[in-house]
Design a protein around this motif. Structure first.
Motif, mmCIF file in Angstrom:
data_model
loop_
_atom_site.group_PDB
_atom_site.id
_atom_site.type_symbol
_atom_site.label_atom_id
_atom_site.label_comp_id
_atom_site.label_asym_id
_atom_site.label_seq_id
_atom_site.Cartn_x
_atom_site.Cartn_y
_atom_site.Cartn_z
ATOM 1 N N ARG A 1 38.769 31.264 50.807
ATOM 2 C CA ARG A 1 38.242 30.275 49.854
ATOM 3 C C ARG A 1 37.019 29.563 50.449
ATOM 4 N NH1 ARG A 1 41.580 30.233 45.691
ATOM 5 N NH2 ARG A 1 43.815 30.598 45.979
ATOM 6 N N ALA B 1 46.967 32.267 42.158
ATOM 7 C CA ALA B 1 45.946 32.080 43.181
ATOM 8 C C ALA B 1 44.941 31.005 42.790
ATOM 9 C CB ALA B 1 45.214 33.398 43.432
ATOM 10 N N PRO C 1 39.153 31.283 41.965
ATOM 11 C CA PRO C 1 39.040 32.740 42.004
ATOM 12 C C PRO C 1 38.782 33.350 40.653
ATOM 13 C CG PRO C 1 41.334 32.065 42.189
ATOM 14 C CD PRO C 1 40.507 30.810 42.262
ATOM 15 N N LEU D 1 40.993 37.610 45.821
ATOM 16 C CA LEU D 1 40.854 36.307 45.180
ATOM 17 C C LEU D 1 39.625 36.224 44.284
ATOM 18 C CD1 LEU D 1 41.736 33.945 48.177
ATOM 19 C CD2 LEU D 1 43.174 34.466 46.196
ATOM 20 N N SER E 1 40.043 36.198 40.050
ATOM 21 C CA SER E 1 41.187 37.090 39.903
ATOM 22 C C SER E 1 42.054 36.671 38.735
ATOM 23 C CB SER E 1 42.022 37.056 41.186
ATOM 24 O OG SER E 1 43.261 37.674 40.968
ATOM 25 N N THR F 1 43.943 32.966 53.678
ATOM 26 C CA THR F 1 43.604 32.584 52.299
ATOM 27 C C THR F 1 42.716 31.351 52.275
ATOM 28 O OG1 THR F 1 45.648 33.549 51.424
ATOM 29 C CG2 THR F 1 44.557 31.891 50.066
ATOM 30 N N TYR G 1 39.620 38.144 50.456
ATOM 31 C CA TYR G 1 38.533 37.593 49.640
ATOM 32 C C TYR G 1 38.350 38.429 48.372
ATOM 33 C CZ TYR G 1 34.027 36.106 47.916
ATOM 34 O OH TYR G 1 33.039 35.628 47.087
#
Length: 521
Positions: free
Chosen positions: A222, A52, A45, A254, A47, A218, A251
């Protein structure tokens, strides 16, 4: 069991089912980067949330090419036309161990018609548990304008359809469980209700095996980013409907820097926990029922009481039907729910309720069978199985019997028709589930992401309008942009509003972001 009281946040499929109902009863059967550059090196990610992060992906995953070929018929749907191509994408079973075992996801696409192609537009139609592979071709006419500049792409998420779809029990077991009272009135009925929930979960565990712990939202978010890379898109352009809005929000959290043009239509409230979601749906379906009753000249309060009394009688004495099966209270409520997904289904509801008041449950049973994907031969679809497997892995809350009983009066106050069912569902849906849930509510904050268009319908029964504003707020300032439609039914785009459709099309095709709070009446 055929259906517990939780009703899917299933967008296009449920709306198509409801819209397909005749006036008589029918069973039915439902400022962004626009480039298409190469894949990034990792699906980790963007993020700043380090919790995460996942290990870097092996080249065997990041460099895979999508091998498109002719689509084949499945057990539940015929092969689509020559416009459509199908493939499989390889993803890790466990995203914490990307070098380990992989699973395959079924993917479908129709290539863009025009020359000025933006990229791929990925669709998720909700549920969770809805098959994108089977739904995308039937939805293509609704989004035909978007195909001028986008490849239309969808897929069966892990645990769904042709991507390891989970079947937790057989057709005979499903039909037999229709006699279970999902609003138990006695200790014996409570025991049967919870034992059935335990049995269902054990059936899912046996069917899904190792996959059962790896079908979360989650995990699927991904998968989406790896799909983006495999499709050759620099940014994720996405159209999420119903539960697909929650998936889109996860999404964006992430992978905020990978967000291109995201539409979230019929929005799940990301701030609602198990009880809050059930209360939201109780209010939403009661509002839709009130509007339906008004449309027939009835007083909503008196009409609701009349339906609640009918359900009480059915609880004691199930109604006969032309098929020889009995209409139970649970099936009757499910039959009421389906046509509320679309205003076009309201005449079917009126007709079926009139029949039921005269002692014939045929119309409501056919509507319930449409929702439960039961065909004329007694075969049931698996959407509700996948829905439960995914949602119970997402949600770690497990309300007890005692907690539920304390809340039932409030549920019944909100709706005498739907409250009891959705109240009991908070205790039964994930009771004694074989795997632990992951969170109380999903994380959708996406600082730094491009603007995300969040579309709410004031008359939406399954994902009430209030969720749109809450989703926009949680995405963050400058990210969530709300478009409101004052309409009826589940979802807004393609539902008859030129204002909604033109605003969404301008955003997706031209990158034009409307003013936050724009309203279409």
């Amino acid at each position: 069991m055929a259906r517990m009281a939780r009703w899917a946040a299933l967008g296009a499929a449920a709306a198509l089912l409801a819209a397909g109902c005749s006036s008589g009863s029918s069973s039915g059967n439902g400022k962004n980067d626009t480039g298409t550059g190469g894949a990034t090196a990792s699906s980790g990610p963007s993020s700043p949330d380090t919790s995460a992060r996942t290990p870097a992906l092996p080249a065997s995953l990041t460099s895979q090419k999508v091998d498109w070929g002719r689509c084949k018929a499945t057990a539940d749907s015929p092969a689509p036309g020559d416009d459509w191509q199908c493939a499989r994408l390889k993803v890790p079973l466990d995203w914490a161990k990307p070098e380990g075992r992989t699973i395959g996801l079924a993917v479908i696409r129709a290539k863009a018609r025009g020359g000025d192609r933006i990229g791929s537009l990925l669709f998720n139609f909700g549920g969770p548990g809805g098959s994108g592979v089977s739904t995308m071709p039937s939805y293509a006419s609704t989004v035909s304008a978007l195909r001028e500049r986008y490849d239309l792409v969808s897929w069966d998420p892990r645990g769904v359809g042709a991507s390891g779809g989970v079947r937790c029990r057989g057709d005979r077991q499903i039909q037999a469980a229709e006699s279970i009272d999902v609003t138990p009135d006695t200790p014996a009925e409570e025991q049967a209700y919870f034992q059935d929930a335990t049995d269902f979960g054990q059936g899912c565990k046996k069917a899904a095996g190792d996959l059962m712990a790896h079908v979360s939202t989650t995990d699927t978010a991904r998968d989406m980013d790896l799909m983006r890379q495999a499709l050759g898109d620099a940014k994720m352009h996405y159209f999420g409907i119903s539960y697909g809005t929650e998936l889109g929000g996860v999404y964006a959290h992430l992978f905020p820097k990978n967000v291109g043009r995201l539409i979230l239509d019929a929005v799940v409230d990301p701030s609602a926990d198990t009880v809050g979601h059930a209360e939201n749906q109780t209010r939403g379906f009661q509002r839709a029922l009130d509007d339906n009753l008004k449309s027939t000249g009835q007083d909503p309060q008196k009409g609701t009481r009349k339906i609640a009394d009918l359900l009480s009688r059915i609880d004691t004495t199930p109604l006969p039907t032309s098929s020889g099966r009995k209409l139970t209270q649970s099936l009757a409520v499910t039959g009421i729910v389906l046509p509320l997904y679309s205003e076009a289904g309201w005449p079917s509801l009126t007709s079926a309720l009139n029949e039921a008041q005269q002692g014939d449950g045929t119309g409501l049973l056919e509507l319930a069978d449409g929702y439960n994907e039961r065909d004329g031969s007694g075969h049931y679809g698996t959407t509700t199985h996948s829905q439960r497997v995914i949602s119970c892995l997402d949600d770690k809350q497990r309300p007890t019997l005692e907690e539920t009983k304390k809340r039932l009066p409030e549920f019944e106050r909100i709706s005498p028709v739907f409250g009891d069912f959705l109240g009991w569902d908070t205790a039964g849906w994930c009771h004694d589930w074989p795997v632990a849930g992951q969170h109380d509510t999903p994380e959708v904050s996406a600082p730094g992401a491009a603007p995300v268009l969040v579309v709410g319908n004031t008359g939406d029964p399954a994902t009430p309008y209030e969720g749109a504003r809450r989703m926009a707020d949680e995405l963050g300032k400058g990210v969530g942009v709300v478009l409101t439609w004052k309409g009826e039914g589940h979802g807004a785009y393609g539902s008859g509003s030129d204002c909604v459709d033109s605003t969404v099309n301008a955003y997706l095709l031209k990158g034009t972001v409307p003013k936050d709070g724009k309203t279409c009446s």
